[in-house]
Design a protein around this motif. Sequence first.
Motif, PDB file in Angstrom:
ATOM      1  N   UNK A   1      54.114  27.746  36.733  1.00  0.00           N
ATOM      2  CA  UNK A   1      53.479  28.681  34.907  1.00  0.00           C
ATOM      3  C   UNK A   1      52.207  29.091  35.444  1.00  0.00           C
ATOM      4  N   UNK A   2      51.406  29.008  36.579  1.00  0.00           N
ATOM      5  CA  UNK A   2      50.133  28.986  36.667  1.00  0.00           C
ATOM      6  C   UNK A   2      50.467  30.821  37.020  1.00  0.00           C
ATOM      7  N   UNK A   3      51.541  30.980  37.563  1.00  0.00           N
ATOM      8  CA  UNK A   3      51.726  32.254  38.095  1.00  0.00           C
ATOM      9  C   UNK A   3      52.738  33.126  36.526  1.00  0.00           C
ATOM     10  N   UNK A   4      53.093  32.283  35.643  1.00  0.00           N
ATOM     11  CA  UNK A   4      53.848  32.869  34.616  1.00  0.00           C
ATOM     12  C   UNK A   4      52.214  34.099  34.184  1.00  0.00           C
ATOM     13  N   UNK A   5      51.446  32.406  33.367  1.00  0.00           N
ATOM     14  CA  UNK A   5      50.272  32.866  32.878  1.00  0.00           C
ATOM     15  C   UNK A   5      49.523  34.490  33.720  1.00  0.00           C
TER      16      UNK A   5
ATOM     17  N   UNK B   1      46.494  30.834  43.418  1.00  0.00           N
ATOM     18  CA  UNK B   1      47.532  31.816  42.771  1.00  0.00           C
ATOM     19  C   UNK B   1      47.209  33.180  42.072  1.00  0.00           C
ATOM     20  N   UNK B   2      46.155  33.351  42.195  1.00  0.00           N
ATOM     21  CA  UNK B   2      46.059  35.090  42.320  1.00  0.00           C
ATOM     22  C   UNK B   2      45.464  35.289  43.601  1.00  0.00           C
ATOM     23  N   UNK B   3      45.354  34.942  44.867  1.00  0.00           N
ATOM     24  CA  UNK B   3      45.983  35.705  46.450  1.00  0.00           C
ATOM     25  C   UNK B   3      47.531  36.108  45.681  1.00  0.00           C
ATOM     26  N   UNK B   4      48.298  35.348  45.462  1.00  0.00           N
ATOM     27  CA  UNK B   4      50.165  34.872  45.446  1.00  0.00           C
ATOM     28  C   UNK B   4      50.445  36.203  44.230  1.00  0.00           C
ATOM     29  N   UNK B   5      49.234  36.471  43.606  1.00  0.00           N
ATOM     30  CA  UNK B   5      49.706  37.224  42.611  1.00  0.00           C
ATOM     31  C   UNK B   5      49.405  38.817  43.231  1.00  0.00           C
ATOM     32  N   UNK B   6      47.890  39.175  43.769  1.00  0.00           N
ATOM     33  CA  UNK B   6      47.399  40.273  44.417  1.00  0.00           C
ATOM     34  C   UNK B   6      48.826  40.650  45.941  1.00  0.00           C
TER      35      UNK B   6
END
Length: 163
Positions: free
Chosen positions: A141-145, A91-96
């Motif tokens: 939800x992990x992305x929303x956070x 999820x951190x990778x996707x955010x980046x």
Amino acid sequence: VEQQADIIADFVEGLVDAYGLDGEVSQTKIDDETIEVQIEGVFAAEQNGNVQRIVLLSDGERKLPIIIGPFEAQAIIMSMEGATPDRPMTHDLLKTVIERLHGTVERIVIDDIWSTTYYAKVFLRKGDEEFEIDSRPSDAIALAVRFECPILVAEGMLAPMDD
């Protein structure tokens, strides 16, 4: 510790009874109105030898428990606690990736259930364009956070629940 385990086991048993989380096939027709919710917590409890992880969403009066996987539970908890892993989680990778492409997650919407499976959408924005992406609620939800964006739930999915 034993008392806490009993309380959580009772909680999970109540969820199974109240929300039909026992595998019965059902479909909930959801309306278009959504309500913003907060994450009340991520819980783990053992029931019949199986560990269930549940993210509990609430609008302050009503709640929605969703059974999630262990990796998604960890991803949600770590982000909520501000923990940074040595290497980026998925999820951190996707955010980046989203940020490097000059996009953002504006909101997530949990809007349907079929046979105890919840469905969600992630709404991405890049400039004037909005993209709706199908997602598992736990990943959304992990992305929303991580993006600190609203979590919305279809009105018909929330139910009163005793504390």
